[in-house]
Scaffold this motif. Structure first.
Motif, mmCIF file in Angstrom:
data_model
loop_
_atom_site.group_PDB
_atom_site.id
_atom_site.type_symbol
_atom_site.label_atom_id
_atom_site.label_comp_id
_atom_site.label_asym_id
_atom_site.label_seq_id
_atom_site.Cartn_x
_atom_site.Cartn_y
_atom_site.Cartn_z
ATOM 1 N N VAL A 189 0.887 -1.277 0.039
ATOM 2 C CA VAL A 189 0.029 -0.010 0.020
ATOM 3 C C VAL A 189 0.855 1.262 -0.097
ATOM 4 O O VAL A 189 0.588 2.144 -0.662
ATOM 5 N N THR A 190 1.932 1.391 0.774
ATOM 6 C CA THR A 190 2.821 2.144 0.628
ATOM 7 C C THR A 190 3.488 2.530 -0.638
ATOM 8 O O THR A 190 3.375 3.685 -1.223
ATOM 9 N N ALA A 191 3.693 1.505 -1.527
ATOM 10 C CA ALA A 191 4.189 1.822 -3.030
ATOM 11 C C ALA A 191 3.111 2.327 -3.782
ATOM 12 O O ALA A 191 3.378 3.067 -4.722
ATOM 13 N N ALA A 192 1.913 1.706 -3.530
ATOM 14 C CA ALA A 192 0.783 2.412 -4.379
ATOM 15 C C ALA A 192 0.543 3.752 -4.126
ATOM 16 O O ALA A 192 0.265 4.710 -4.935
ATOM 17 N N HIS A 193 0.884 4.286 -2.884
ATOM 18 C CA HIS A 193 0.680 5.791 -2.602
ATOM 19 C C HIS A 193 1.866 6.430 -3.042
ATOM 20 O O HIS A 193 1.598 7.445 -3.406
ATOM 21 N N ALA A 194 2.980 5.802 -3.241
ATOM 22 C CA ALA A 194 4.193 6.499 -3.908
ATOM 23 C C ALA A 194 4.037 6.813 -5.309
ATOM 24 O O ALA A 194 4.178 7.711 -5.704
ATOM 25 N N ARG A 195 3.190 5.763 -5.862
ATOM 26 C CA ARG A 195 3.047 5.851 -7.490
ATOM 27 C C ARG A 195 2.058 6.871 -7.527
ATOM 28 O O ARG A 195 1.989 7.694 -8.601
ATOM 29 N N ASP A 196 0.954 7.058 -6.873
ATOM 30 C CA ASP A 196 -0.393 8.095 -7.096
ATOM 31 C C ASP A 196 -0.706 8.610 -5.575
ATOM 32 O O ASP A 196 -1.636 8.084 -5.287
ATOM 33 N N PRO A 197 0.317 9.634 -4.948
ATOM 34 C CA PRO A 197 -0.216 9.990 -3.837
ATOM 35 C C PRO A 197 -1.487 10.597 -3.835
ATOM 36 O O PRO A 197 -2.066 11.354 -4.747
ATOM 37 N N LEU A 198 -2.316 10.393 -2.593
ATOM 38 C CA LEU A 198 -3.396 11.385 -2.319
ATOM 39 C C LEU A 198 -3.073 12.454 -1.439
ATOM 40 O O LEU A 198 -2.389 12.326 -0.516
ATOM 41 N N PRO A 199 -3.158 13.647 -2.182
ATOM 42 C CA PRO A 199 -2.883 14.880 -1.275
ATOM 43 C C PRO A 199 -3.162 14.770 0.240
ATOM 44 O O PRO A 199 -2.316 15.739 0.818
ATOM 45 N N SER A 200 -4.354 14.584 0.527
ATOM 46 C CA SER A 200 -5.060 14.692 1.920
ATOM 47 C C SER A 200 -4.021 14.018 2.770
ATOM 48 O O SER A 200 -4.290 14.076 4.077
ATOM 49 N N LEU A 201 -3.217 12.964 2.311
ATOM 50 C CA LEU A 201 -2.396 12.129 3.236
ATOM 51 C C LEU A 201 -1.002 12.912 3.258
ATOM 52 O O LEU A 201 -0.130 12.303 4.034
ATOM 53 N N ALA A 202 -0.689 13.887 2.633
ATOM 54 C CA ALA A 202 0.601 14.533 2.718
ATOM 55 C C ALA A 202 1.095 14.704 3.950
ATOM 56 O O ALA A 202 2.263 14.483 4.236
ATOM 57 N N ARG A 203 0.318 14.974 5.096
ATOM 58 C CA ARG A 203 0.857 15.406 6.395
ATOM 59 C C ARG A 203 0.515 14.283 7.336
ATOM 60 O O ARG A 203 0.779 14.546 8.503
ATOM 61 N N VAL A 204 0.040 13.331 6.967
ATOM 62 C CA VAL A 204 -0.344 12.199 7.720
ATOM 63 C C VAL A 204 0.802 11.324 8.024
ATOM 64 O O VAL A 204 1.434 10.539 6.723
ATOM 65 N N PRO A 205 1.398 10.991 9.309
ATOM 66 C CA PRO A 205 2.664 9.989 9.286
ATOM 67 C C PRO A 205 2.157 8.597 9.055
ATOM 68 O O PRO A 205 1.272 7.914 9.275
ATOM 69 N N GLN A 206 3.098 7.881 8.230
ATOM 70 C CA GLN A 206 2.947 6.698 7.662
ATOM 71 C C GLN A 206 4.135 5.506 7.968
ATOM 72 O O GLN A 206 5.480 6.243 7.750
ATOM 73 N N THR A 207 3.833 4.618 8.507
ATOM 74 C CA THR A 207 4.929 3.682 8.933
ATOM 75 C C THR A 207 4.567 2.569 8.443
ATOM 76 O O THR A 207 3.349 1.880 8.075
ATOM 77 N N VAL A 208 5.571 1.854 7.839
ATOM 78 C CA VAL A 208 5.617 0.425 6.920
ATOM 79 C C VAL A 208 5.674 -0.685 7.967
ATOM 80 O O VAL A 208 7.030 -0.760 8.571
#
Length: 237
Positions: A189-208
């Protein structure tokens, strides 16, 4: 703490984590409508499911609740926090929200097309999806057990929940949140977001946490320390 399962799931999916979590928290486990033991009644949407959770929190007079939402449970926890921000102190998404294909919002025509394709052979499509998103090293019997559990739900409920999930728009709902949000996602899912980011998550902390969409079932011992580390960020005891 409230644990919310994903599409076609049930609260029992969290069983392996409950003893360790119960040592630190008062743990509540949701069984959402549409799962194998709770048929849907009437129209369904992520908003309606979240409002149902919010109503239960109010009825139980619970406050300072941290919600952990897995997969489809991510949108549900967001909607619960929008409906009852005074009851919730934090949201932790587990392999959720960061994949535009599932959480970015789809048109009515696209939703209808997806439904037609999935409904044509719901059992085969469900099995193929679960086997594809489980970790490569997950034993076959574990994946079969996940499939069997999901497929106990009514086919019409599984389809209705998929439609409701695809109609939900992360970009419209997250900016309205008044409580902290963190994500603990798989590498996929992290890779999917890197390919096509959702701007609303730009400041949301994400851990793998690793791989596989069902870590609470596939690798609970590996998930637990990562989950506790994320919960620590909310400052709860």
């Amino acid at each position: 703490m409230l644990l919310i399962h994903g599409w076609g799931g049930q609260g029992a999916q969290w069983t392996a984590l409950l003893p360790a979590l119960a040592e630190r928290f008062q743990v509540l486990v949701a069984d959402l409508p549409g799962g194998p033991d709770a048929p849907l009644s009437g129209a369904v949407s992520m908003e309606r499911l979240g409002q149902g959770v919010a109503t239960l929190l109010r009825q139980a007079k619970l406050r300072e609740v941290v919600i952990v939402g897995h997969s489809m449970g991510g949108p549900v926890m967001v909607e619960a926090a929008l409906a009852a921000p005074d009851r919730i102190s934090g949201l932790l998404g587990l392999d959720t929200l960061a994949d535009r294909m599932f959480y970015g919002g789809s048109s009515a025509a696209e939703i209808a097309m997806r439904r037609t394709a999935f409904a044509a052979d719901l059992v085969r499509q469900t099995r193929a999806m679960i086997f594809a998103i489980a970790a490569l090293g997950t034993p076959e019997p574990v994946k079969e057990a996940i499939c069997a559990s999901v497929l106990r739900a009514r086919p019409e409920d599984l389809l209705a929940l998929r439609d409701a999930l695809f109609a939900w728009r992360c970009g419209e709902r997250l900016p309205r949140l008044a409580v902290p949000l963190r994500l603990l996602n798989s590498a996929e899912v992290t890779a999917a977001h890197a390919r096509d980011p959702l701007p609303s998550l730009a400041r949301v902390p994400q851990t793998v946490y690793g791989t596989g969409h069902f870590p609470q079932i596939e690798s609970p011992d590996r998930l637990l320390p990562a989950l506790l580390a994320e919960l620590d960020q909310f400052g709860i005891d």
